[in-house]
Design a protein around this motif. Structure first.
Motif, short mmCIF file in Angstrom:
data_model
loop_
_atom_site.label_atom_id
_atom_site.label_comp_id
_atom_site.label_asym_id
_atom_site.label_seq_id
_atom_site.Cartn_x
_atom_site.Cartn_y
_atom_site.Cartn_z
N PRO A 101 0.66 -1.23 0.15
CA PRO A 101 -0.04 0.07 0.01
C PRO A 101 0.90 1.37 0.16
O PRO A 101 1.73 1.33 0.56
CB PRO A 101 -0.83 -0.20 1.35
N TYR A 102 0.35 2.31 -0.91
CA TYR A 102 0.87 3.54 -0.55
C TYR A 102 -0.21 4.69 -0.96
O TYR A 102 -1.04 4.61 -1.12
CB TYR A 102 2.15 3.77 -1.72
N MET A 103 0.37 5.84 -0.46
CA MET A 103 -0.71 6.92 -0.37
C MET A 103 -0.72 7.71 -1.74
O MET A 103 0.43 8.01 -2.45
CB MET A 103 -0.24 7.97 0.75
N LEU A 104 -1.82 7.90 -2.23
CA LEU A 104 -2.09 9.12 -3.24
C LEU A 104 -2.89 10.32 -2.44
O LEU A 104 -4.17 9.97 -2.39
CB LEU A 104 -2.82 8.42 -4.50
N ASN A 153 -5.91 18.61 -7.68
CA ASN A 153 -5.52 19.15 -6.66
C ASN A 153 -6.53 19.15 -5.22
O ASN A 153 -6.16 19.75 -4.30
CB ASN A 153 -5.04 20.75 -6.47
N ASN A 154 -7.22 18.31 -5.40
CA ASN A 154 -8.16 18.06 -4.28
C ASN A 154 -7.68 16.86 -3.61
O ASN A 154 -7.14 15.92 -3.92
CB ASN A 154 -9.46 17.27 -4.70
N ARG A 155 -7.36 17.10 -2.12
CA ARG A 155 -7.03 16.21 -1.19
C ARG A 155 -7.83 15.16 -0.90
O ARG A 155 -8.96 15.28 -0.63
CB ARG A 155 -6.82 17.02 0.10
N VAL A 164 -17.63 7.68 -2.45
CA VAL A 164 -17.08 7.56 -3.94
C VAL A 164 -16.77 8.77 -4.48
O VAL A 164 -15.89 8.65 -5.41
CB VAL A 164 -18.72 7.30 -4.85
N LYS A 165 -16.86 10.08 -3.51
CA LYS A 165 -16.33 11.18 -4.17
C LYS A 165 -14.75 11.60 -3.30
O LYS A 165 -14.07 12.17 -3.72
CB LYS A 165 -16.84 12.37 -3.54
N GLU A 166 -14.48 10.16 -2.67
CA GLU A 166 -13.18 10.36 -1.95
C GLU A 166 -13.07 11.52 -1.17
O GLU A 166 -11.90 12.26 -0.87
CB GLU A 166 -11.93 10.12 -2.90
N LYS A 167 -13.94 11.86 -0.53
CA LYS A 167 -13.94 13.36 0.48
C LYS A 167 -13.89 12.46 1.67
O LYS A 167 -14.97 12.35 2.40
CB LYS A 167 -14.96 14.03 0.29
N ARG A 168 -13.01 12.67 2.49
CA ARG A 168 -12.94 12.02 3.93
C ARG A 168 -13.34 13.00 4.91
O ARG A 168 -13.91 14.02 4.65
CB ARG A 168 -11.38 11.83 4.21
N TYR A 194 -10.60 14.68 8.01
CA TYR A 194 -9.24 14.13 8.53
C TYR A 194 -8.35 13.73 7.48
O TYR A 194 -8.74 13.59 6.23
CB TYR A 194 -9.38 13.00 9.49
N GLN A 195 -7.15 13.86 7.67
CA GLN A 195 -6.18 13.60 6.73
C GLN A 195 -5.26 12.41 7.01
O GLN A 195 -4.74 12.22 8.36
CB GLN A 195 -5.13 14.69 6.30
N ILE A 196 -4.76 11.43 6.10
CA ILE A 196 -3.74 10.38 6.65
C ILE A 196 -2.27 10.87 6.13
O ILE A 196 -2.23 11.38 5.07
CB ILE A 196 -4.08 9.26 5.78
N ASN A 197 -1.67 11.33 7.05
CA ASN A 197 -0.40 11.98 6.87
C ASN A 197 0.92 11.25 6.10
O ASN A 197 1.42 11.34 4.95
CB ASN A 197 0.39 12.23 8.43
N ARG A 198 0.64 9.59 6.31
CA ARG A 198 1.56 8.82 5.72
C ARG A 198 1.22 7.45 6.21
O ARG A 198 0.56 6.97 7.11
CB ARG A 198 3.10 9.00 6.05
N ILE A 199 1.55 6.32 5.48
CA ILE A 199 1.42 4.92 5.63
C ILE A 199 2.89 4.42 6.25
O ILE A 199 3.92 4.81 5.73
CB ILE A 199 1.17 4.05 4.39
N LYS A 200 3.11 4.02 7.55
CA LYS A 200 4.31 3.48 8.06
C LYS A 200 4.81 2.38 7.39
O LYS A 200 4.16 1.47 6.68
CB LYS A 200 3.75 3.21 9.73
N TRP A 201 6.16 2.15 7.74
CA TRP A 201 7.05 0.96 7.20
C TRP A 201 7.25 0.13 8.23
O TRP A 201 8.33 0.56 9.04
CB TRP A 201 8.18 1.72 6.53
N LYS A 202 6.35 -1.03 8.15
CA LYS A 202 6.74 -1.86 9.31
C LYS A 202 7.59 -3.08 8.98
O LYS A 202 7.49 -3.49 7.62
CB LYS A 202 5.40 -2.33 9.54
#
Length: 541
Positions: A81-84, A90-92, A252-256, A259-267
């Motif tokens: 998994p990775y973040m887009l 330019n919509n979060r 479906v609009k990908e409007k959370r 809140y924001q997900i800052n990053r995905i951790k590397w475990k």
């Protein structure tokens, strides 16, 4: 072609092949070919055995083959998994990108309706133990978290918030064939397992609450709903909330949900599972459970079920490790003999099988106790209940904690030993799933309370109840079925340790006492597992 070139081709060709091993391994049925598991099912399901046995026989081939293949595809490093964070305009959006195979596996696993009222508890239990044999695989932790969310909503219904009933329906029974996924976001950067140190703020609005702040370890970051702990403005006590990832119509609009997900951790393990860091900026949240009792609610319900599930998972891990190591030991020939025919290797294979059977039997026995008790998910031991019931509830609480620390610790040893049976091939991730599962069990050892934290909790729990539950009686009840000599030995050890400074100030004496307490807990729980294993073996098929 001349003679010389023909000789070169013949001399240079190595005819060795793993085909015979692969043919057997890839055609294994993880239930039909696991006779001890079938014995355990018969021992604990009683008159429902035929129904559950046949249901699992129908289910197992899908896990053993199709889902296993999907899990292996999802484990490749290039598809993790990775973040887009933004779309093309330019919509979060904070989209968590995962492979299509993961979406398919997730849809099929959750589509089983494992928590539905339509499925018997033991059927769900055995199916989950089989699913855990995939490793975490991006689905096991989501299942675990969803169990906790459902239990929380069932324990604390609230007619003031009809949305909570809709969330319960969506996660437990599904909505229009779609089953939602739950998560639990509790840890913060300053506290980890220290939930009272939470600083995430829940600000009341006209009807609900809005969350502001950061959560630092958020596994199942892709979930539909999450259990979140926070402090209501003006309070120093933690409360519990359910937070939708998207408000109605916005997924479906990908409007959370603010809140924001800052990053995905590397475990190091559970790599297919997206674990994120989340920043809440006014997320809508629904309160669940008594205000200011969030720590007790989280520990008594959500974390209890997670720890219980980790025990089931480790049984699955060990069953698979023992089975595949045995198969390879029977296939591989080195120095003129099969691996299994060397005494040291034979010893290892027996140890793997014994540990897998002990852990499986122990998991069944604890779950049987869990199912037999009235309202086993409590923030504490209710004082208004009959003393015998209180003792059983206490036994369950401590057994779940003991199981969590002991089977994850032994699980890492068992996976490492199983890998050693394969020699150099054992660490090749395209050759075997065991290295991946080894990393998963190491992560499980840290999740839901690391070893020392839970060792401390167990000690303080037993110390706290000595006025109404003497340690010798606790040992006798937990180890019912063991020899008198075994019970007497552990009773004496526990009585002595409760007089020692296990949780005192650091000194040579307290360090020695802590060392002995660790060893006691490990050997005590293995004695419990041994009794459970003998009960299964005596039950037969």
């Amino acid at each position: 072609m001349n003679i010389a070139s023909q000789d070169h081709v013949v001399k240079g060709k190595n005819p060795y092949t793993f085909d015979a091993f692969l043919l057997k391994r890839d055609n294994l049925d993880w239930y039909r070919d696991e006779h001890f598991l079938q014995k355990a099912v018969k021992r604990f399901t009683g008159t429902n055995f035929d129904y559950i046995h046949n249901a699992i026989l129908s289910f197992s081939p899908v896990v053993s083959s199709k889902w296993n293949n999907l899990a292996e595809q999802n484990a490749r490093p290039e598809v993790r998994p990775y973040m887009l964070h933004y779309d093309a305009f330019n919509n979060r959006i904070d989209r968590i990108v995962r492979p299509q195979e993961m979406h398919l596996l997730e849809k099929e696993v959750f589509g089983e309706g494992l928590f539905s009222n339509k499925m018997a508890p033991w059927e769900s239990f055995v199916k989950r133990m089989l699913i855990h044999q995939l490793g975490e695989a991006g689905v096991a932790c989501p299942l675990t978290c969803t169990i906790g969310l459902i239990a929380l909503l069932e324990q604390y219904p609230n007619e003031k918030y009809p949305e909570l009933h809709e969330i319960l329906q969506h996660t437990k029974e599904g909505t229009d064939g779609d089953f939602a996924i739950g998560a639990q976001f509790m840890s913060e950067i300053q506290g980890g397992s220290d939930l009272p140190a939470n600083v995430l703020e829940a600000v009341p609005d006209e009807k609900n609450y809005r969350l502001y702040g950061n959560k630092f370890f958020c596994s199942v970051a892709h979930a539909d709903y999450s259990v979140v702990t926070a402090k209501i403005t003006g309070s120093d006590k933690v409360s519990t909330f359910i937070v939708p990832s998207w408000l109605p119509g916005n997924k479906v609009k990908e409007k959370r949900n603010s809140y924001q997900i800052n990053r995905i951790k590397w475990k190091m393990g559970t790599a297919e599972l997206p674990t994120g860091e989340i920043q809440y900026e006014g997320a809508l949240a629904y309160p669940v459970g008594p205000a200011g009792k969030g720590v007790a609610v989280a520990a008594g319900i959500v974390l209890t079920l997670s720890r219980l599930e980790i025990g089931i998972a480790c049984a699955g891990f060990m069953l698979r490790a023992a089975r595949e190591a045995k198969l390879y030991g029977d296939f591989r020939t080195v120095f003129g003999k099969k691996v299994k025919d060397y005494p040291l290797s034979a010893r290892t294979l027996l140890r793997l099988q014994n540990a897998a059977e002990r852990t499986t039997a122990g998991a069944f026995k604890i779950y049987d106790l869990f199912l037999s008790l009235h309202q086993p998910l409590n923030a504490g031991i209710p004082k208004d209940q009959p003393e015998e019931l209180r003792k059983q509830l206490f036994n369950l609480r401590e057994l779940i904690l003991l199981q969590k620390i002991c089977v994850t610790n032994e699980g890492a040893d068992i996976l490492r030993d199983a890998i050693s049976v394969f020699g150099g091939h054992g660490v090749m991730e395209e050759f075997s799933s065991l290295p991946r599962i080894f990393r998963d069990v190491v992560v499980n050892e840290q999740w839901e309370g690391p070893r020392n934290l839970l060792l401390t909790q167990i000690y303080r729990d037993i110390e706290r109840v000595t006025d109404w539950y003497p340690p010798a009686e606790f040992v006798r009840n937990v180890l019912k079925g063991a020899t008198d000599e075994t019970i007497s030995k552990f009773s004496d050890q526990l009585t002595d340790l409760l007089q020692r400074p296990v949780c005192g100030e650091v000194s040579e004496e307290s360090i020695q006492a802590a060392e002995e307490w660790d060893a006691f807990c490990d050997s005590f729980f293995k004695a419990y597992q041994t009794v459970a294993r003998e009960e299964v073996l005596q039950g037969g098929l």
